[in-house]
Design an enzyme around this catalytic site. Structure first.
Site, PDB file in Angstrom:
ATOM      1  N   ILE A  22       1.200  -1.241  -0.613  1.00 26.85           N
ATOM      2  CA  ILE A  22       0.073   0.115   0.070  1.00 26.85           C
ATOM      3  C   ILE A  22       0.899   1.732  -0.092  1.00 26.85           C
ATOM      4  O   ILE A  22       1.029   2.509  -1.272  1.00 26.85           O
ATOM      5  CB  ILE A  22      -1.399   0.123   1.709  1.00 26.85           C
ATOM      6  CG1 ILE A  22      -1.881  -1.726   0.618  1.00 26.85           C
ATOM      7  CG2 ILE A  22      -1.886   1.078   0.752  1.00 26.85           C
ATOM      8  CD1 ILE A  22      -3.020  -1.198   2.096  1.00 26.85           C
ATOM      9  N   ASP A  67      14.045   1.497  10.671  1.00 27.18           N
ATOM     10  CA  ASP A  67      12.907   1.604  11.224  1.00 27.18           C
ATOM     11  C   ASP A  67      12.360   1.664  11.740  1.00 27.18           C
ATOM     12  O   ASP A  67      12.778   2.702  12.768  1.00 27.18           O
ATOM     13  CB  ASP A  67      13.762   0.270  12.410  1.00 27.18           C
ATOM     14  CG  ASP A  67      12.798  -0.597  12.261  1.00 27.18           C
ATOM     15  OD1 ASP A  67      11.597  -0.369  12.807  1.00 27.18           O
ATOM     16  OD2 ASP A  67      13.560  -2.196  12.658  1.00 27.18           O
ATOM     17  N   SER A 146      -5.365   2.562   9.947  1.00 27.28           N
ATOM     18  CA  SER A 146      -6.162   2.229  10.420  1.00 27.28           C
ATOM     19  C   SER A 146      -7.032   0.409   9.805  1.00 27.28           C
ATOM     20  O   SER A 146      -6.271   0.211   8.898  1.00 27.28           O
ATOM     21  CB  SER A 146      -7.569   2.513  11.033  1.00 27.28           C
ATOM     22  OG  SER A 146      -7.923   3.040  10.219  1.00 27.28           O
ATOM     23  N   LYS A 164      -3.740  -0.977  16.691  1.00 26.36           N
ATOM     24  CA  LYS A 164      -4.817  -0.240  15.747  1.00 26.36           C
ATOM     25  C   LYS A 164      -5.157   0.798  16.254  1.00 26.36           C
ATOM     26  O   LYS A 164      -6.171   1.597  15.887  1.00 26.36           O
ATOM     27  CB  LYS A 164      -5.867  -0.973  14.199  1.00 26.36           C
ATOM     28  CG  LYS A 164      -4.190  -2.067  13.130  1.00 26.36           C
ATOM     29  CD  LYS A 164      -3.796  -0.718  12.423  1.00 26.36           C
ATOM     30  CE  LYS A 164      -2.493  -1.101  11.534  1.00 26.36           C
ATOM     31  NZ  LYS A 164      -1.905  -0.184  10.590  1.00 26.36           N
ATOM     32  N   ILE A 193      -6.903  -6.019   0.720  1.00 22.59           N
ATOM     33  CA  ILE A 193      -6.504  -5.168  -0.321  1.00 22.59           C
ATOM     34  C   ILE A 193      -5.439  -6.668  -1.183  1.00 22.59           C
ATOM     35  O   ILE A 193      -4.486  -6.319  -0.671  1.00 22.59           O
ATOM     36  CB  ILE A 193      -5.780  -3.413  -0.218  1.00 22.59           C
ATOM     37  CG1 ILE A 193      -6.358  -2.796   0.650  1.00 22.59           C
ATOM     38  CG2 ILE A 193      -4.965  -2.962  -1.778  1.00 22.59           C
ATOM     39  CD1 ILE A 193      -7.134  -2.442   0.506  1.00 22.59           C
TER      40      ILE A 193
END
Ligand code: COA
Length: 267
Positions: A22, A67, A146, A164, A193
């Protein structure tokens, strides 16, 4: 359907986890909409491959190996961005880690690892970027990722669900605290997704693909570009009055699941 090539013109956007999935989808959409992008990830090789593709699109791209569990690394992303471009208008805290393991078998370190990446990493991105976002001439944007599963419970992913949920609370608090600084804070809640490693591992490899698809009213997995378009909207002038929202982009899955008539016929 895409946005105009100047929808984000002049903006400088940081995208953590921007080397793949994403995050890379968001980076592509931002380049196409005229933004300069800084992509950050632990894996420099992935970043280099992503940057090559983004530059081939005409993008002005910088990579930072980092990181998000390490606050110094996150400060380094912000510093490199300001040193390179003189501004940071958008911070997208996208980097995340997740794997399926029942809570009763989850080691304390497995729990801590995901909380560190998802929740602590998101706070670190917000904290480190605040000063620059406040200075943005466009009105700063902070976006975190989220999931609707956060509030309904997420069997198999207790760590990610809790992280989340924490992110959603954090964003609401930041909305209240940082609105006066012109910073719009929002979350985007992706559904499943299809073109991501997460869905491959959590649903496809686990043999749950058909079951998952059947729970999506629109009948198909989303695409990274669907999430990217939501991010472009929120960061453009068109999204200027949106703050504290959780923009759900899930093909109706959350509502579909909630409907006993559609998904769970009486036996
Ligand atoms: N099931 C159970 N426990 C797991 C696990 C799994 N699939 N994967 C990791 N763990 C545990 C490890 O056993 C370890 O705990 P322990 O010390 O008690 O054994 C702890 O989690 C940390 O694992 P480690 O592999 O050392 O962490 P890491 O920092 O190298 O990587 C992730 C952690 C989450 C980043 C890694 O799984 C990863 O790279 N995932 C791919 C990216 C991703 O998850 N993207 C998000 C998709 S939604």
């Amino acid at each position: 359907m895409t946005f105009s090539t100047d929808a984000l013109a002049g903006r400088v956007a940081v995208i953590t986890g921007g080397g793949g999935g994403i995050g890379f989808g968001i980076a592509k959409a931002f380049v196409a909409a005229g933004a300069k992008v800084v992509i950050a990830s632990r894996n420099q090789e992935r970043l280099d491959t992503a940057a090559t593709e983004l530059r081939a699109m005409g993008g002005d791209v910088t990579t930072v190996q980092a990181d998000v569990r390490n606050y110094d690394d996150v400060e380094g992303i912000v510093k490199t961005t300001l040193d390179t471009y003189g501004a940071l208008d958008v911070m997208i805290a996208n980097a995340a880690g997740n794997f399926v393991v029942p809570a009763a078998e989850m080691s304390p370190n497995a729990w801590k690892t995901v909380i560190d990446i998802d929740l602590n990493g998101t706070f670190y991105c917000a904290r480190a970027a605040h000063g620059a976002l406040k200075d943005s001439k466009f009105g700063g944007r902070f976006i975190a990722i989220s999931t609707t599963r956060a509030l309904e419970g997420w069997p198999g992913c207790a760590h990610a669900g809790a992280a989340k949920a924490g992110i959603m609370s954090l964003i609401r608090t930041l909305t209240g605290e940082w609105g006066k600084d012109g910073i719009r804070c929002n979350t985007i809640a992706p559904g499943a997704i299809g073109d991501t490693e997460g869905v491959k591992r959590i649903y496809e490899d686990a043999g749950r693909k058909a079951n998952e698809l059947s729970s999506i009213p629109l009948g198909e997995f989303g695409k990274t570009v669907d999430i990217a378009n939501a991010a472009v909207f929120l960061c453009s002038d068109a999204g200027a009055y949106v703050a504290g929202a959780d923009l759900v982009v899930d093909g109706g899955r959350n509502r579909g699941r909630a409907s006993p008539i559609v998904n769970t016929p009486a036996k």
